[in-house]
Design an enzyme around this catalytic site. Structure first.
Site, PDB file in Angstrom:
ATOM      1  N   ARG A 110       0.820  -1.209   0.000  1.00 35.00           N
ATOM      2  CA  ARG A 110       0.000   0.000   0.000  1.00 35.00           C
ATOM      3  C   ARG A 110       0.853   1.257   0.000  1.00 35.00           C
ATOM      4  NH1 ARG A 110      -2.757  -0.861   5.316  1.00 35.00           N
ATOM      5  NH2 ARG A 110      -0.753  -1.865   5.611  1.00 35.00           N
ATOM      6  N   SER A 147      -6.529  -4.301   7.467  1.00 32.16           N
ATOM      7  CA  SER A 147      -7.361  -5.055   8.419  1.00 32.16           C
ATOM      8  C   SER A 147      -7.456  -4.328   9.750  1.00 32.16           C
ATOM      9  CB  SER A 147      -6.783  -6.460   8.627  1.00 32.16           C
ATOM     10  OG  SER A 147      -6.908  -7.211   7.448  1.00 32.16           O
TER      11      SER A 147
END
Length: 182
Positions: A110, A147
């Site tokens: 990311r 998450s």
């Protein structure tokens, strides 16, 4: 004066293509739309991809969802992705890859922080006899999703539906009703 060209060397037939299998490891607590995107893209690059749910010793006792729930949710999330399957990684990733005949480990990135974390793991897996690691850059629509972000939002009763498959949103809501709070 032009030089006569040498006759072309006979070309050898291409080596037969072997099946390319990738392992996409993680704790997937919970699986997000970003994870699903990486799995879909990996499945397009390789003949098959195993989303491997790992037992992360550093996170022992801190998982929000138990391993059976994560396994079920990941299988539901990957339905319809040809060549993708979900398994539990019971020990070292390098051993799991060798046992399955994997030719690559796939990881999603990311940002630069992810790269800083993934580079030493890729080197260690290679030193342990695992395959090379292939890093896929997150799609812009999912680059901010993690998450831990999803768990945090869900723990305060926030809407996680933009970040996770529907079955995951339902499972999180049910789990957090039983144990509310961060």
């Amino acid at each position: 004066m032009p030089m006569p060209s040498e006759p072309a060397a006979p070309s050898s037939p291409p080596a037969p293509r072997t099946s390319a299998l990738a392992v996409y490891p993680g704790s997937f607590d919970p699986i997000t739309l970003g994870h699903v995107d990486i799995a879909r893209r990996a499945a397009a690059l390789f003949d098959g991809v195993i989303l491997g749910i790992a037992h992360n010793a550093a996170k022992a006792g801190r998982h929000l969802l138990d391993i059976d729930t994560r396994l079920r949710l990941a299988r539901t999330a990957l339905e319809g992705i040809e060549g993708a399957r979900v398994e539990i990684i019971p020990g070292l990733l390098a051993d799991f890859c060798r046992e399955r005949g994997a030719t690559a480990i796939v990881k999603g990135l990311r940002n630069g922080t992810d790269l800083d974390a993934e580079a030493p793991m890729a080197l260690a897996n290679r030193e342990l006899g695992g395959p090379e690691t292939v890093l896929l850059i997150a799609s812009p629509a999912h680059a901010h999703i993690s998450s831990s972000l999803v768990r945090d939002i869900a723990s305060y009763g926030g809407d996680v539906t933009p970040y996770v498959p529907p079955a995951v949103a339902t499972a999180l809501a049910q789990r957090l009703v039983a144990t509310p709070g961060p």
